[in-house]
Design a protein around this motif. Structure first.
Motif, PDB file in Angstrom:
ATOM      1  N   GLU A  94       0.834  -1.209   0.000  1.00  0.00           N
ATOM      2  CA  GLU A  94       0.000   0.000   0.000  1.00  0.00           C
ATOM      3  C   GLU A  94       0.869   1.260   0.000  1.00  0.00           C
ATOM      4  O   GLU A  94       0.557   2.230  -0.685  1.00  0.00           O
ATOM      5  CB  GLU A  94      -0.956   0.011   1.188  1.00  0.00           C
ATOM      6  N   GLN A  98       0.765   4.084  -2.912  1.00  0.00           N
ATOM      7  CA  GLN A  98       0.599   5.512  -2.641  1.00  0.00           C
ATOM      8  C   GLN A  98       1.736   6.311  -3.254  1.00  0.00           C
ATOM      9  O   GLN A  98       1.518   7.364  -3.846  1.00  0.00           O
ATOM     10  CB  GLN A  98       0.511   5.781  -1.132  1.00  0.00           C
ATOM     11  N   ARG A 101       1.034   6.633  -6.891  1.00  0.00           N
ATOM     12  CA  ARG A 101       0.014   7.675  -7.141  1.00  0.00           C
ATOM     13  C   ARG A 101       0.629   9.066  -7.002  1.00  0.00           C
ATOM     14  O   ARG A 101       0.363   9.950  -7.822  1.00  0.00           O
ATOM     15  CB  ARG A 101      -1.160   7.501  -6.185  1.00  0.00           C
ATOM     16  N   ASP A 102       1.453   9.253  -5.963  1.00  0.00           N
ATOM     17  CA  ASP A 102       2.105  10.547  -5.753  1.00  0.00           C
ATOM     18  C   ASP A 102       3.026  10.892  -6.923  1.00  0.00           C
ATOM     19  O   ASP A 102       3.056  12.037  -7.383  1.00  0.00           O
ATOM     20  CB  ASP A 102       2.897  10.548  -4.448  1.00  0.00           C
TER      21      ASP A 102
END
Length: 128
Positions: A94, A98, A101-102
């Protein structure tokens, strides 16, 4: 199976420094036998070094690796260790999702900023 491995053998096998092995010992992750100033590593120490290095490659901290090893050594044993490992793996996955995505968001913002710069240069009559 061999009874002991020398520090030199393990450093060559795993392509790590003697300082790294001493650090793992200082952190309580491995416990080689001492004969005077000589460290002798059992097959179980060798296995732990392999697992520690795998954990590091996967992004686990020394504290997380210690926790996983400690659970194996004490109740609930291997079952508890495997459950904890699954939990930690899912947390790492996870975290990586993230970060992805960042990164994608940052790349999109950079693309937009670049496009704005190019548009402004065109408005100013500058060829890019």
């Amino acid at each position: 199976m061999r009874e002991y491995y020398s520090i030199t053998e393990l450093t060559k096998e795993f392509d790590i420094s003697t300082r790294t092995l001493r650090f793992y010992e200082d952190e309580g992750l491995i416990q080689p036998v001492r004969r005077g100033r000589t460290r002798l590593f059992r097959p179980s120490d060798r296995h732990l070094v392999r697992q520690i290095l795998r954990g590091k490659r996967l992004g686990f901290s020394i504290n997380e690796i210690r926790e996983i090893i400690q659970i194996y050594r004490e109740p609930p044993g291997e079952v508890g260790q495997l459950k904890l490992l699954i939990k930690r793996i899912n947390e790492k996955k996870e975290d990586l999702r993230q970060k992805r995505r960042d990164l994608e968001e940052a790349l999109a913002e950079l693309d937009q900023a670049e496009e704005s710069c190019v548009e402004r240069l065109v408005e100013l009559g500058v060829n890019t």
